[in-house]
Design a protein around this motif. Sequence first.
Motif, mmCIF file in Angstrom:
data_model
loop_
_atom_site.group_PDB
_atom_site.id
_atom_site.type_symbol
_atom_site.label_atom_id
_atom_site.label_comp_id
_atom_site.label_asym_id
_atom_site.label_seq_id
_atom_site.Cartn_x
_atom_site.Cartn_y
_atom_site.Cartn_z
ATOM 1 N N SER A 1 -42.397 -5.460 9.692
ATOM 2 C CA SER A 1 -42.062 -4.224 10.035
ATOM 3 C C SER A 1 -40.759 -4.017 10.381
ATOM 4 C CB SER A 1 -42.975 -3.823 11.005
ATOM 5 O OG SER A 1 -42.750 -4.261 12.406
ATOM 6 N N VAL A 2 -40.135 -4.991 10.972
ATOM 7 C CA VAL A 2 -38.685 -4.764 11.361
ATOM 8 C C VAL A 2 -37.761 -4.964 10.132
ATOM 9 C CG1 VAL A 2 -36.762 -5.567 12.719
ATOM 10 C CG2 VAL A 2 -39.052 -5.778 13.528
ATOM 11 N N VAL A 3 -38.298 -5.711 9.229
ATOM 12 C CA VAL A 3 -37.457 -5.816 7.694
ATOM 13 C C VAL A 3 -37.680 -4.491 7.176
ATOM 14 C CG1 VAL A 3 -37.572 -6.932 5.476
ATOM 15 C CG2 VAL A 3 -37.818 -8.229 7.515
ATOM 16 N N ASP A 4 -38.646 -3.789 7.200
ATOM 17 C CA ASP A 4 -38.910 -2.649 6.558
ATOM 18 C C ASP A 4 -37.998 -1.670 7.202
ATOM 19 O OD1 ASP A 4 -40.545 -3.539 4.852
ATOM 20 O OD2 ASP A 4 -42.493 -2.745 5.807
ATOM 21 N N VAL A 5 -37.697 -1.534 8.374
ATOM 22 C CA VAL A 5 -36.982 -0.630 9.163
ATOM 23 C C VAL A 5 -35.507 -0.791 8.966
ATOM 24 C CG1 VAL A 5 -36.192 0.145 11.432
ATOM 25 C CG2 VAL A 5 -38.631 -0.271 11.234
ATOM 26 N N ALA A 6 -35.328 -2.119 8.923
ATOM 27 C CA ALA A 6 -33.737 -2.683 8.531
ATOM 28 C C ALA A 6 -33.264 -2.039 7.113
ATOM 29 C CB ALA A 6 -33.461 -3.934 8.845
ATOM 30 N N SER A 7 -34.057 -2.361 6.276
ATOM 31 C CA SER A 7 -33.826 -1.872 4.735
ATOM 32 C C SER A 7 -33.750 -0.398 4.613
ATOM 33 C CB SER A 7 -34.930 -2.330 3.763
ATOM 34 O OG SER A 7 -35.030 -3.864 3.839
ATOM 35 N N ARG A 8 -34.789 0.558 5.369
ATOM 36 C CA ARG A 8 -34.275 1.865 5.209
ATOM 37 C C ARG A 8 -33.277 2.394 5.987
ATOM 38 N NH1 ARG A 8 -39.932 2.098 6.447
ATOM 39 N NH2 ARG A 8 -39.525 2.550 8.556
ATOM 40 N N THR A 9 -33.011 1.663 7.291
ATOM 41 C CA THR A 9 -31.774 2.143 8.186
ATOM 42 C C THR A 9 -30.531 1.940 7.372
ATOM 43 O OG1 THR A 9 -33.100 1.765 10.001
ATOM 44 C CG2 THR A 9 -30.802 2.008 10.198
ATOM 45 N N VAL A 10 -30.521 0.671 6.774
ATOM 46 C CA VAL A 10 -28.887 0.310 6.028
ATOM 47 C C VAL A 10 -28.853 1.140 4.757
ATOM 48 C CG1 VAL A 10 -27.728 -1.747 4.871
ATOM 49 C CG2 VAL A 10 -28.878 -2.174 7.211
ATOM 50 N N GLU A 11 -29.994 1.222 4.059
ATOM 51 C CA GLU A 11 -29.791 2.228 3.169
ATOM 52 C C GLU A 11 -29.311 3.598 3.350
ATOM 53 O OE1 GLU A 11 -33.067 0.987 -0.332
ATOM 54 O OE2 GLU A 11 -33.535 2.340 0.835
ATOM 55 N N ASP A 12 -29.840 4.160 4.673
ATOM 56 C CA ASP A 12 -29.326 5.500 5.185
ATOM 57 C C ASP A 12 -27.775 5.362 5.564
ATOM 58 O OD1 ASP A 12 -31.668 6.433 4.529
ATOM 59 O OD2 ASP A 12 -32.430 6.244 6.371
ATOM 60 N N VAL A 13 -27.629 4.418 6.126
ATOM 61 C CA VAL A 13 -26.262 4.002 6.856
ATOM 62 C C VAL A 13 -25.074 4.142 5.657
ATOM 63 C CG1 VAL A 13 -24.717 2.670 8.328
ATOM 64 C CG2 VAL A 13 -27.203 3.188 9.229
ATOM 65 N N LEU A 14 -25.281 3.214 4.808
ATOM 66 C CA LEU A 14 -24.443 3.131 3.687
ATOM 67 C C LEU A 14 -24.559 4.076 2.772
ATOM 68 C CD1 LEU A 14 -24.493 -0.896 3.908
ATOM 69 C CD2 LEU A 14 -22.797 0.611 4.988
ATOM 70 N N SER A 15 -25.281 4.905 2.568
ATOM 71 C CA SER A 15 -25.385 5.912 1.164
ATOM 72 C C SER A 15 -24.640 7.144 2.018
ATOM 73 C CB SER A 15 -26.734 6.274 1.140
ATOM 74 O OG SER A 15 -27.281 4.771 0.542
ATOM 75 N N THR A 16 -23.609 7.510 1.482
ATOM 76 C CA THR A 16 -23.113 8.877 2.047
ATOM 77 C C THR A 16 -22.248 9.576 0.995
ATOM 78 O OG1 THR A 16 -21.589 9.794 3.749
ATOM 79 C CG2 THR A 16 -21.166 7.438 2.901
ATOM 80 N N THR A 17 -21.983 10.539 1.058
ATOM 81 C CA THR A 17 -21.076 11.334 0.272
ATOM 82 C C THR A 17 -19.972 11.987 0.883
ATOM 83 O OG1 THR A 17 -21.988 13.669 0.411
ATOM 84 C CG2 THR A 17 -23.234 12.089 -1.024
#
Lengths: 157, 174
Positions: B57-73
């Motif tokens: 469950s933490v791996v899933d949260v970490a994956s989503r969070t890092v995608e969100d943090v590093l995806s920007t425009t």
Amino acid sequence: VVLALLAACAVAGLGVVAYGTHQQRVDEAAQQEQYGDVLAAATTEAEAVVNLSYRDAEAGIARVAAGATGDLRDRYDGSAAKEARVLRRQQSVMVGQVVWAGVVDLVGDRATVIAATTGTVASARTGNDPVTRDLRLRLDLVRIDGSWLTADLEVVD
Amino acid sequence: MARRSRGTGRGTTVLLVALVVVLLAAVGAEAAYLWVRDEPGVSAARPVTTGRLAQQSVVDVASRTVEDVLSTTWRDYDAHADRAADAMTEEFAGEYRESVAGLRDRFVADRTEQEMKVVSAGVVRATSHEVQVLLFLDQYVRKAGADAVVRPRRALVTMVRGDHGWLVSDLRTR
């Protein structure tokens, strides 16, 4: 007498629960220690793969084969002489290490690990100058006779 | 006769009291084993001290969070940085804000759009309050007037348990 009987019942009841919990904790500890064994085996194999030199090609290939099993081992055992010739012809020197490694899955006697490596490769193609080569590796491991061996290894492009 | 009977009765009482004390001590020891337990520390031999479901469950949260943090425009660079900082510990959010502030002008001038996709994730270390996850990411970068470029990235993210969920306390990419 009543108090003693109540206390005896409590001891017996909690004893059953405590025994079950103890067994569960022993199983958990054994399972969790597998993570350390799996990561150590994957790290050793990944570092064997990213440390190959034409100067001691056969020994390097033997190190890779030692941590492998199945088709992967056959590949390195069966074509060791050919691989060594390629390394010598190219004058390849690969140096590297695992920076991070993590367990993707670990169920029973099978595990999948990813490893991030950093290092350099120098060969005739690079004019024998070391060029940075960072890899993303994925290793499938199986436990055979208590040892974790790599059954498949791929570069995640 | 009566004296002997009184003596036997007192002996039985003492025996029963002693038995109750011993039994209560046993109850206490069992309860302590069940409910008072320090989590074992992590080590190279035992890098994980939690169960598989908790880790996942933490791996899933970490994956989503890092995608969100590093995806920007470039379009909403500042607003994105504010939203991303909400998923971090206070200390790391400060480091993150400094880092993104330093990249802002170039990012906006190039009209950059960056998207990160996790392609694989593995547990490096895990306790009930801190989990380190290795992520393989594909970085898609588009700049004005240039073709999109895809680069393979690796990230080590440390998640810590906060009051309202897991937070990023460190993020290193290579």
